[in-house]
Design a protein around this motif. Sequence first.
Motif, PDB file in Angstrom:
ATOM      1  N   LEU A  41     -53.887 -22.462  72.784  1.00 31.45           N
ATOM      2  CA  LEU A  41     -54.421 -21.691  71.676  1.00 31.45           C
ATOM      3  C   LEU A  41     -55.778 -22.255  71.286  1.00 31.45           C
ATOM      4  O   LEU A  41     -55.925 -23.459  71.109  1.00 31.45           O
ATOM      5  CB  LEU A  41     -53.471 -21.760  70.481  1.00 31.45           C
ATOM      6  N   CYS A  74     -57.395 -16.963  68.995  1.00 33.32           N
ATOM      7  CA  CYS A  74     -57.004 -16.816  67.591  1.00 33.32           C
ATOM      8  C   CYS A  74     -58.261 -16.908  66.720  1.00 33.32           C
ATOM      9  O   CYS A  74     -58.571 -17.971  66.173  1.00 33.32           O
ATOM     10  CB  CYS A  74     -56.001 -17.914  67.249  1.00 33.32           C
ATOM     11  N   LEU A  84     -50.050 -14.136  65.634  1.00 33.94           N
ATOM     12  CA  LEU A  84     -49.615 -15.406  66.206  1.00 33.94           C
ATOM     13  C   LEU A  84     -48.164 -15.693  65.837  1.00 33.94           C
ATOM     14  O   LEU A  84     -47.374 -16.133  66.675  1.00 33.94           O
ATOM     15  CB  LEU A  84     -50.518 -16.552  65.752  1.00 33.94           C
ATOM     16  N   LYS A  85     -47.807 -15.416  64.596  1.00 35.80           N
ATOM     17  CA  LYS A  85     -46.416 -15.639  64.171  1.00 35.80           C
ATOM     18  C   LYS A  85     -45.446 -14.822  65.013  1.00 35.80           C
ATOM     19  O   LYS A  85     -44.324 -15.254  65.271  1.00 35.80           O
ATOM     20  CB  LYS A  85     -46.250 -15.269  62.697  1.00 35.80           C
ATOM     21  N   ILE A  88     -45.578 -16.771  68.853  1.00 38.89           N
ATOM     22  CA  ILE A  88     -45.541 -18.219  69.079  1.00 38.89           C
ATOM     23  C   ILE A  88     -44.161 -18.722  69.501  1.00 38.89           C
ATOM     24  O   ILE A  88     -44.051 -19.673  70.273  1.00 38.89           O
ATOM     25  CB  ILE A  88     -46.064 -18.996  67.852  1.00 38.89           C
ATOM     26  N   TYR A  91     -42.989 -19.311  73.326  1.00 33.79           N
ATOM     27  CA  TYR A  91     -43.479 -20.416  74.148  1.00 33.79           C
ATOM     28  C   TYR A  91     -42.660 -21.683  73.962  1.00 33.79           C
ATOM     29  O   TYR A  91     -42.266 -22.027  72.855  1.00 33.79           O
ATOM     30  CB  TYR A  91     -44.946 -20.704  73.824  1.00 33.79           C
ATOM     31  N   ILE A  94     -47.205 -25.599  73.361  1.00 33.29           N
ATOM     32  CA  ILE A  94     -48.555 -25.099  73.107  1.00 33.29           C
ATOM     33  C   ILE A  94     -49.531 -26.258  73.006  1.00 33.29           C
ATOM     34  O   ILE A  94     -49.245 -27.276  72.369  1.00 33.29           O
ATOM     35  CB  ILE A  94     -48.614 -24.275  71.801  1.00 33.29           C
ATOM     36  N   LEU A 116     -47.736 -23.723  60.518  1.00 32.35           N
ATOM     37  CA  LEU A 116     -46.691 -23.313  61.466  1.00 32.35           C
ATOM     38  C   LEU A 116     -45.460 -24.203  61.335  1.00 32.35           C
ATOM     39  O   LEU A 116     -44.326 -23.726  61.396  1.00 32.35           O
ATOM     40  CB  LEU A 116     -47.228 -23.365  62.899  1.00 32.35           C
ATOM     41  N   TRP A 126     -45.704 -29.635  71.508  1.00 36.94           N
ATOM     42  CA  TRP A 126     -47.065 -29.206  71.188  1.00 36.94           C
ATOM     43  C   TRP A 126     -47.966 -30.417  71.226  1.00 36.94           C
ATOM     44  O   TRP A 126     -47.512 -31.546  71.088  1.00 36.94           O
ATOM     45  CB  TRP A 126     -47.138 -28.508  69.830  1.00 36.94           C
TER      46      TRP A 126
END
Length: 172
Positions: A41, A74, A84-85, A88, A91, A94, A116, A126
Amino acid sequence: LRHLHGKDRGWESIYPNNDKNAMMSFHDIRRYGTKGKWAILSYGNGVVTALQARKSLIEKGAIKSEDELDIIDCPYISAVPDGLKEVITDYEGIVFADICKEGPGGNVLSSMITMLHAEELLPDKWVFVGAPRTYNPLGSTVTFLNVPDIEEAFKKILSGEKLPLNTNQNIA
């Protein structure tokens, strides 16, 4: 800027690229791929760097095809966009690739990561990577977010390796 790799004109596209032929709203995102279990992202010039990193990861054998790794553009960075919500949670992991320098008050994606997390939307794996926190000599791109930094961050997600505290990357 027209090219991603050589003279491929890969950065040229029709805008807007939606069925309604309407301008993007603040809550829209653009995805380059929709099948991957991993994503990078970014926003602005970081999207170009992420697309270049994806190709390099294929060439180096870290992933087999573009279908494994989506790139999310984004552009709305003041909050978490609804678009995005909605995606996301698709995945497993990220990479948040911020074009701003790492450090206090320097990068905008840190705030997005926090939001988030608060909404329990952050995937288990992440990592954050930002531009190096250093002086930028005039005309030098060495201090910008770059392909090797994104590749390294992505490889950390794949391996599950924990990062030392003195790097500009964090893994949950």
